[in-house]
Design a protein around this motif. Sequence first.
Motif, PDB file in Angstrom:
ATOM      1  N   TYR A 161     -34.172  75.473  49.343  1.00  0.00           N
ATOM      2  CA  TYR A 161     -34.713  74.491  48.400  1.00  0.00           C
ATOM      3  C   TYR A 161     -35.637  73.546  49.151  1.00  0.00           C
ATOM      4  CZ  TYR A 161     -30.602  76.361  46.084  1.00  0.00           C
ATOM      5  OH  TYR A 161     -29.669  77.221  45.560  1.00  0.00           O
ATOM      6  N   SER A 162     -36.850  73.362  48.632  1.00  0.00           N
ATOM      7  CA  SER A 162     -37.773  72.451  49.316  1.00  0.00           C
ATOM      8  C   SER A 162     -38.009  71.205  48.484  1.00  0.00           C
ATOM      9  CB  SER A 162     -39.097  73.166  49.620  1.00  0.00           C
ATOM     10  OG  SER A 162     -39.809  73.413  48.429  1.00  0.00           O
ATOM     11  N   PHE A 163     -38.231  70.109  49.191  1.00  0.00           N
ATOM     12  CA  PHE A 163     -38.473  68.812  48.570  1.00  0.00           C
ATOM     13  C   PHE A 163     -39.764  68.257  49.142  1.00  0.00           C
ATOM     14  CE2 PHE A 163     -34.045  69.750  48.753  1.00  0.00           C
ATOM     15  CZ  PHE A 163     -33.563  69.388  47.496  1.00  0.00           C
ATOM     16  N   GLY A 164     -40.656  67.828  48.268  1.00  0.00           N
ATOM     17  CA  GLY A 164     -41.919  67.294  48.754  1.00  0.00           C
ATOM     18  C   GLY A 164     -42.440  66.217  47.835  1.00  0.00           C
ATOM     19  N   THR A 165     -43.637  65.727  48.190  1.00  0.00           N
ATOM     20  CA  THR A 165     -44.172  64.579  47.458  1.00  0.00           C
ATOM     21  C   THR A 165     -45.323  64.947  46.525  1.00  0.00           C
ATOM     22  OG1 THR A 165     -45.751  64.086  49.202  1.00  0.00           O
ATOM     23  CG2 THR A 165     -43.591  63.034  49.377  1.00  0.00           C
ATOM     24  N   SER A 166     -45.817  66.190  46.613  1.00  0.00           N
ATOM     25  CA  SER A 166     -46.964  66.522  45.763  1.00  0.00           C
ATOM     26  C   SER A 166     -46.998  68.011  45.465  1.00  0.00           C
ATOM     27  CB  SER A 166     -48.268  66.150  46.478  1.00  0.00           C
ATOM     28  OG  SER A 166     -48.418  66.976  47.622  1.00  0.00           O
ATOM     29  N   GLN A 167     -47.775  68.371  44.465  1.00  0.00           N
ATOM     30  CA  GLN A 167     -47.964  69.779  44.119  1.00  0.00           C
ATOM     31  C   GLN A 167     -48.602  70.529  45.291  1.00  0.00           C
ATOM     32  OE1 GLN A 167     -46.899  71.596  41.608  1.00  0.00           O
ATOM     33  NE2 GLN A 167     -48.049  73.458  42.117  1.00  0.00           N
ATOM     34  N   GLU A 168     -49.533  69.867  45.998  1.00  0.00           N
ATOM     35  CA  GLU A 168     -50.204  70.528  47.146  1.00  0.00           C
ATOM     36  C   GLU A 168     -49.170  70.878  48.219  1.00  0.00           C
ATOM     37  OE1 GLU A 168     -51.739  67.251  46.052  1.00  0.00           O
ATOM     38  OE2 GLU A 168     -52.312  68.790  44.594  1.00  0.00           O
ATOM     39  N   GLU A 169     -48.288  69.922  48.471  1.00  0.00           N
ATOM     40  CA  GLU A 169     -47.259  70.156  49.475  1.00  0.00           C
ATOM     41  C   GLU A 169     -46.359  71.318  49.043  1.00  0.00           C
ATOM     42  OE1 GLU A 169     -46.227  66.160  51.647  1.00  0.00           O
ATOM     43  OE2 GLU A 169     -44.529  66.804  50.423  1.00  0.00           O
ATOM     44  N   LEU A 170     -46.028  71.344  47.755  1.00  0.00           N
ATOM     45  CA  LEU A 170     -45.192  72.432  47.229  1.00  0.00           C
ATOM     46  C   LEU A 170     -45.902  73.770  47.403  1.00  0.00           C
ATOM     47  CD1 LEU A 170     -42.857  73.715  45.661  1.00  0.00           C
ATOM     48  CD2 LEU A 170     -43.945  72.975  43.543  1.00  0.00           C
ATOM     49  N   GLU A 171     -47.174  73.796  47.063  1.00  0.00           N
ATOM     50  CA  GLU A 171     -47.914  75.057  47.163  1.00  0.00           C
ATOM     51  C   GLU A 171     -47.983  75.541  48.609  1.00  0.00           C
ATOM     52  OE1 GLU A 171     -51.595  74.584  44.945  1.00  0.00           O
ATOM     53  OE2 GLU A 171     -50.408  74.197  43.132  1.00  0.00           O
ATOM     54  N   PRO A 443     -39.861  61.242  41.560  1.00  0.00           N
ATOM     55  CA  PRO A 443     -38.998  62.427  41.719  1.00  0.00           C
ATOM     56  C   PRO A 443     -39.600  63.410  42.716  1.00  0.00           C
ATOM     57  CG  PRO A 443     -40.196  62.542  39.641  1.00  0.00           C
ATOM     58  CD  PRO A 443     -40.555  61.226  40.264  1.00  0.00           C
ATOM     59  N   TYR A 444     -38.727  64.092  43.450  1.00  0.00           N
ATOM     60  CA  TYR A 444     -39.226  65.102  44.387  1.00  0.00           C
ATOM     61  C   TYR A 444     -39.937  66.218  43.632  1.00  0.00           C
ATOM     62  CZ  TYR A 444     -35.140  63.205  46.878  1.00  0.00           C
ATOM     63  OH  TYR A 444     -34.198  62.395  47.421  1.00  0.00           O
ATOM     64  N   ILE A 445     -40.899  66.805  44.293  1.00  0.00           N
ATOM     65  CA  ILE A 445     -41.515  68.032  43.782  1.00  0.00           C
ATOM     66  C   ILE A 445     -40.827  69.168  44.528  1.00  0.00           C
ATOM     67  CG2 ILE A 445     -43.689  69.255  43.382  1.00  0.00           C
ATOM     68  CD1 ILE A 445     -43.774  66.460  42.226  1.00  0.00           C
ATOM     69  N   MET A 446     -40.078  69.982  43.775  1.00  0.00           N
ATOM     70  CA  MET A 446     -39.184  70.954  44.431  1.00  0.00           C
ATOM     71  C   MET A 446     -39.621  72.412  44.291  1.00  0.00           C
ATOM     72  SD  MET A 446     -35.485  69.334  43.317  1.00  0.00           S
ATOM     73  CE  MET A 446     -34.623  70.828  43.787  1.00  0.00           C
ATOM     74  N   GLY A 447     -39.127  73.204  45.220  1.00  0.00           N
ATOM     75  CA  GLY A 447     -39.279  74.662  45.129  1.00  0.00           C
ATOM     76  C   GLY A 447     -37.938  75.284  45.452  1.00  0.00           C
TER      77      GLY A 447
END
Length: 577
Positions: A161-171, A443-447
């Motif tokens: 599970y990943s936690f990030g601050t933006s859609q770019e980071e998620l991608e 909220p975190y942006i998750m994957g």
Amino acid sequence: MKMSKLFVQTLREFPSDAEVISHKMLARAGYIRKLTSGVYNYLPLMWRVLKKIENIVRDEMDKAGAQELLMPFVQPKELWIESGRWEAYGKELMRLKDRHNREMCLGPTHEEIITAIARDVLKSYKQLPTNLYQIQSKFRDEVRPRFGLLRGREFIMKDAYSFGTSQEELEAEYENMAQAYRNIFNRCGLDTKMVQSDSGAIGGNVSHEFMVITTTDAGENDVFYCDDCDYAANSNHAVSNLPAATVDGKEYFNETKVIDTPNTHSINELSQFLNIPSTLILKSLVYIIDKKPVLALIRADKAVEETKLLNAVGGIEIRIATSGEIEEIMKENGFDAIPGFIGPKGMNLTVIADNTVKEMKNFVVGINKNDAHMVGANLKDLGLEEIKYADIRLVEAGELCPQCGKPLKVTRGIEVGNIFQLGTKYSKPMNAVYLDADGKAKPYIMGCYGIGISRTAAAAVEAHHDEHGIKWPLSIAPYHVVIVPVSTKDEIQMTTAVKIYEELIKNGVEAVLDDRDERAGVKFKDADLIGFPYRITVGKTISEGNVEFVNRQTGDKTAITPEDAVKRVIDAVKNIK
Ligand code: ATP
Ligand code: MG
């Protein structure tokens, strides 16, 4: 390891309930034992394979910057209420109560738990992005546990599970994981295709699955792909452009009317009776979604894809209605007809029409009356202005690639892993937030990223076997090599075999010495069934200074000296990535 001590019992026959090769072979070769439906014991040989897969997964996940942890297998209801999935997950979620009557479930996946951990720990943007994973047994009360380890109820999964601050980071993390997955499956000796897929109960927007392509029934998914570009998608998500077809019936029907169509119970019978292409017939199908009937409309030469329909309605469980249910529903709406003549007119039901219906004009449609149809019909004739359109169509091979227009092909695939862009699907409802640089709580942006460890092992058997047994890729084989003295009573054969065995062990090779007082044929059969990548046979030719070196993958047999045989195996093992 001495074969006489190895904890293994090979069977003469395949177990009677085994339908697919991997289940048959893993059971017969003594890797697994069924405990109860969908629940298996992993015996020592199996456990060695699983540990090897796990270690490859660990190595690549660690290299990709993820950190391993281990969460509990039993989970409290409260977190599932927070995420909204206590209801939404349905019957696959195995629910139980403790002695205090507190409700719990067996973890089928861990989004809720990890999100709760994150919100306690990851409070600042400075701690992000981060990716956490575990390797653990999961439990899902699958409707149809089958195919041995391919679809169990209890199975081993790696979930990250990943936690990030933006859609770019998620991608960026999504691509990082995709690359880790390619490395993992390559190292496991598996060819995989990364395909677009439906996000299902886990939810989110973008997701891909890693499929082991197979021609056998073991592949539960249909994968549509294009040879001319990189398009590949699971049938539950695939889209296509349709070749040109007659969708306006004006040359057949110059007015809207009801006509007699005796004995036209099927689309085929109807199109033959009227002498029209089936592209001019509007097909009505009744599904039961979460216990309520839904009427799906589609051009009659096409089929409905159930997952797409389920998503269009936003439901959890779907099945096609029985004839009895359809007649009942027609009765409730004031009609007395058999299912073949069903139609949308006058039916007070949720109606979802496939996008193909938009183009249809002057078509033929059932009107809930036996032996009759309306011809030259248009949507306005059906009181259907307000229907909801969606893509609910099952793609077929030969339809056109949505990216490049070339005909699509289809193959079967076993899903061994998948990756999802979840976004805020869990962090929002669970109020899992961090403080951003601007001082605001977000909220975190998750994957999330799963790999079926036990399913991957079974998929490897599906991909690598012959009629005699398993052909493990060296990297995940339970042992690298078996040394078979043809006659254990022959002193030279036995001492040479033991020498080879000891030399290999000394060099870090995982070797088995078949010291059993059995006929050579029996030993060879077991070696092939169990699937040792290499076999060194010490027989009569040792008097000329040679042993037989057998490569299980290629079937090559060569006479070489014991020293060369030892060197070959050591070199091959050194080269495992
Ligand atoms: P499927 O569509 O096959 O049911 P899924 O989409 O439910 O899979 P996920 O929830 O994403 O699967 O789980 C991640 C991985 O776990 C899958 O890619 C698969 O390899 C594995 N997996 C899922 N269900 C099972 C099962 N019943 N038995 C063995 N492995 C499974
Ligand atoms: Mg599933």
